[in-house]
Design an enzyme around this catalytic site. Structure first.
Site, PDB file in Angstrom:
ATOM      1  N   HIS A   3       0.833  -1.215   0.000  1.00 47.67           N
ATOM      2  CA  HIS A   3       0.000   0.000   0.000  1.00 47.67           C
ATOM      3  C   HIS A   3       0.863   1.259   0.000  1.00 47.67           C
ATOM      4  CE1 HIS A   3      -4.184  -1.543   0.485  1.00 47.67           C
ATOM      5  NE2 HIS A   3      -3.530  -2.622   0.863  1.00 47.67           N
ATOM      6  N   ASP A  35       2.078   2.470  -3.029  1.00 49.48           N
ATOM      7  CA  ASP A  35       2.028   3.117  -4.353  1.00 49.48           C
ATOM      8  C   ASP A  35       1.243   4.425  -4.331  1.00 49.48           C
ATOM      9  OD1 ASP A  35      -0.282   1.644  -3.964  1.00 49.48           O
ATOM     10  OD2 ASP A  35      -0.386   0.845  -6.016  1.00 49.48           O
ATOM     11  N   GLY A  72      -6.674 -14.211 -12.400  1.00 46.38           N
ATOM     12  CA  GLY A  72      -7.368 -13.737 -11.198  1.00 46.38           C
ATOM     13  C   GLY A  72      -6.780 -14.264  -9.903  1.00 46.38           C
ATOM     14  N   GLY A 125      -3.973 -12.899  -8.484  1.00 49.60           N
ATOM     15  CA  GLY A 125      -3.104 -11.897  -7.882  1.00 49.60           C
ATOM     16  C   GLY A 125      -1.695 -11.896  -8.456  1.00 49.60           C
ATOM     17  N   ASP A 141       2.102  -3.388 -11.637  1.00 54.24           N
ATOM     18  CA  ASP A 141       2.023  -4.663 -12.354  1.00 54.24           C
ATOM     19  C   ASP A 141       2.738  -4.571 -13.698  1.00 54.24           C
ATOM     20  OD1 ASP A 141       0.391  -5.031 -10.234  1.00 54.24           O
ATOM     21  OD2 ASP A 141      -1.448  -5.412 -11.374  1.00 54.24           O
TER      22      ASP A 141
HETATM   23  P1  ADP Z   1      -4.974 -10.954 -12.362  1.00 59.55           P
HETATM   24  O1  ADP Z   1      -4.400  -9.830 -13.152  1.00 59.55           O
HETATM   25  O2  ADP Z   1      -4.578 -10.904 -10.910  1.00 59.55           O
HETATM   26  O3  ADP Z   1      -4.694 -12.300 -12.934  1.00 59.55           O
HETATM   27  P2  ADP Z   1      -7.381  -9.702 -13.225  1.00 59.55           P
HETATM   28  O4  ADP Z   1      -8.802  -9.873 -12.838  1.00 59.55           O
HETATM   29  O5  ADP Z   1      -6.782  -8.360 -13.160  1.00 59.55           O
HETATM   30  O6  ADP Z   1      -6.550 -10.760 -12.359  1.00 59.55           O
HETATM   31  O7  ADP Z   1      -7.176 -10.210 -14.719  1.00 59.55           O
HETATM   32  C1  ADP Z   1      -7.667 -11.471 -15.119  1.00 59.55           C
HETATM   33  C2  ADP Z   1      -8.382 -11.342 -16.455  1.00 59.55           C
HETATM   34  O8  ADP Z   1      -7.433 -11.076 -17.496  1.00 59.55           O
HETATM   35  C3  ADP Z   1      -9.066 -12.615 -16.878  1.00 59.55           C
HETATM   36  O9  ADP Z   1     -10.351 -12.727 -16.318  1.00 59.55           O
HETATM   37  C4  ADP Z   1      -9.123 -12.437 -18.391  1.00 59.55           C
HETATM   38  O10 ADP Z   1     -10.199 -11.597 -18.767  1.00 59.55           O
HETATM   39  C5  ADP Z   1      -7.835 -11.698 -18.714  1.00 59.55           C
HETATM   40  N1  ADP Z   1      -6.749 -12.601 -19.149  1.00 59.55           N
HETATM   41  C6  ADP Z   1      -5.458 -12.479 -18.777  1.00 59.55           C
HETATM   42  N2  ADP Z   1      -4.683 -13.433 -19.366  1.00 59.55           N
HETATM   43  C7  ADP Z   1      -5.514 -14.184 -20.127  1.00 59.55           C
HETATM   44  C8  ADP Z   1      -5.329 -15.327 -20.953  1.00 59.55           C
HETATM   45  N3  ADP Z   1      -4.142 -15.894 -21.121  1.00 59.55           N
HETATM   46  N4  ADP Z   1      -6.418 -15.834 -21.575  1.00 59.55           N
HETATM   47  C9  ADP Z   1      -7.627 -15.275 -21.402  1.00 59.55           C
HETATM   48  N5  ADP Z   1      -7.859 -14.197 -20.637  1.00 59.55           N
HETATM   49  C10 ADP Z   1      -6.826 -13.650 -19.998  1.00 59.55           C
HETATM   50 MG    MG Z   2      -4.833  -7.756 -12.869  1.00 58.12          MG
END
Ligand code: ADP
Ligand code: MG
Length: 386
Positions: free
Chosen positions: A37, A39, A123, A125, A173
């Site tokens: 926290h 940033d 999703g 993290g 990120d």
């Molecule tokens: P995190 O970034 O922590 O993994 P987020 O919710 O920010 O979680 O991002 C996840 C989303 O990014 C997924 O639900 C999808 O929409 C998209 N995504 C990322 N990489 C892929 C992938 N290789 N194939 C399909 N969707 C992806």
């Molecule tokens: Mg993300």
């Protein structure tokens, strides 16, 4: 470098589009290691690019159309490159559309065929979204010969998250994905937006332990924490002789000297980012002296500060960190990311990974019935073209 997933992607690209890609890129996910926290308080973070990432392949078309395929789902969306409007359906495409919009604002783009494929868990993290944005950004920029400085590329990804995916994220990120280096941590300064690397060495790796905790009211709690930090910064601006625009400007010594003028909750909230900034700066010195035990100690301190000051931990995270403290092979452990659930990141020597993982899994299972998921994370190189 993930050649296995690149080769799978190439095969899928050829079979769907019946042609060769002109450019193939790779961008990794990331993990926050120290500086929690900080940033939005304009402070410092240590993070790492991880050994999981996304590959992105592209080839030009001459009709101004983008065909974009998610390689694991083998689902394709089509849209004009001049109008990459976000959609509710196929939400994954919005991250790439946002990047296309950002690059398109710098120079006109032509149409192209694109496909991506990777192994960052979605999703979880580990920022699969930044891996997708940065791999797309590098590949599309190279395809059209655009020179985009890395910080600008990171900002294009951040804008894609904010305006196309509805996620109000910082730059950590994307910057970690771009600036990562094998055996190193990325140090981010969120005031100057400068990024460098600090050598960690290859004698240690991280164990990421994912809880199953899902907590309600996270948004409300997050806003409360932000407001408390802003309130504290205003207070310190009034009592310190130098300018304070964010908690970044307050040292730990100044905090101790003046904290009694704050109510207890606000003081504890402020203690967290101020302490974290000091720990990130101290960590760089410890790592320069190869003091991994000292560095691990800072990770444990970071977690205590989350637990008692910022109150963004939860019993599941505390269970894992307590187990890590009493396991001799684990040098340090703390929650990683926003908190209120999510994951613990633990510093471990490779030889101790098995025992550490068993100790943490057992402690978690004895309390919550199932083991937490653990995954070995190595600090890896950042995004690149193949
Ligand atoms: P995190 O970034 O922590 O993994 P987020 O919710 O920010 O979680 O991002 C996840 C989303 O990014 C997924 O639900 C999808 O929409 C998209 N995504 C990322 N990489 C892929 C992938 N290789 N194939 C399909 N969707 C992806
Ligand atoms: Mg993300």
């Amino acid at each position: 470098m993930d050649t296995v997933n690149r080769d799978i992607l190439l095969k899928k690209f050829r079979s769907l589009y019946a042609r060769e890609p002109a450019v193939v890129s790779y961008a990794p996910g990331r993990v926050e290691i120290l500086g929690n926290h900080t940033d939005y308080n304009e402070g410092f973070v240590l993070s790492a690019a991880i050994n999981f990432g996304t590959c992105f392949a592209v080839a030009k078309r001459n009709d101004g159309v983008v065909r974009l395929t998610a390689g694991d789902l083998m689902k394709t969306v089509e849209f004009p490159v001049s109008d990459p409007a976000p959609t509710k359906l196929d939400g994954w495409s919005n991250y790439v559309k946002g990047v296309i919009a950002g690059l398109g604002a710098r120079a006109p783009l032509g149409g192209f065929d694109a496909m991506f494929y990777g192994n960052v868990p979605l999703g979880s993290g580990l920022s699969s979204s930044a891996a997708l944005e940065m791999s797309a950004g590098l590949a599309i920029a190279a395809l059209f010969g655009l020179e985009v400085p890395p910080v600008e590329m990171a900002k294009i990804g951040q804008r894609a998250e904010r305006e196309y995916a509805g996620c109000n994220c910082g730059l950590l990120d994307q910057a970690s994905s771009l600036f990562g280096k094998r055996g190193c941590l990325v140090r981010s300064d969120f005031r100057s937006l400068t990024f460098d690397t600090v050598e960690l060495g290859n004698d240690v790796c991280f164990l990421l332990c994912k809880t199953h905790a899902k907590h309600a009211l996270v948004d409300g709690a997050y806003n409360e924490r932000r407001e408390a930090c802003e309130r504290a910064a205003r207070y310190f601006a009034g009592v310190l002789p130098h300018p304070v625009t964010a908690l970044r400007d307050v040292t730990w010594a100044e905090f101790l000297a003046h904290k009694d003028g704050l109510d207890d909750v606000t003081a504890r909230r402020a203690a967290h980012p101020i302490g974290e900034d000091e720990r990130v700066l101290a960590a760089a010195d410890l790592l320069r002296n190869h003091d991994l035990e000292g560095f691990g100690g800072l990770m444990f301190e970071s977690h205590s500060s989350s637990r008692y000051n910022f109150e963004n931990s939860c019993p599941e995270l505390d269970t894992i960190v307590d187990a890590a403290k009493s396991s001799s092979g684990i040098l340090g452990a703390r929650l990683s990311g926003g908190g209120f659930g999510g994951s613990v990141v633990a510093l471990v020597r490779p030889a101790d990974v098995k025992a550490a993982s068993a100790a943490i899994g057992d402690a978690y299972a004895s309390k919550y019935g199932t083991r937490c998921d653990t995954r070995v994370i190595e600090c890896s190189d950042g995004a690149h073209l193949f």
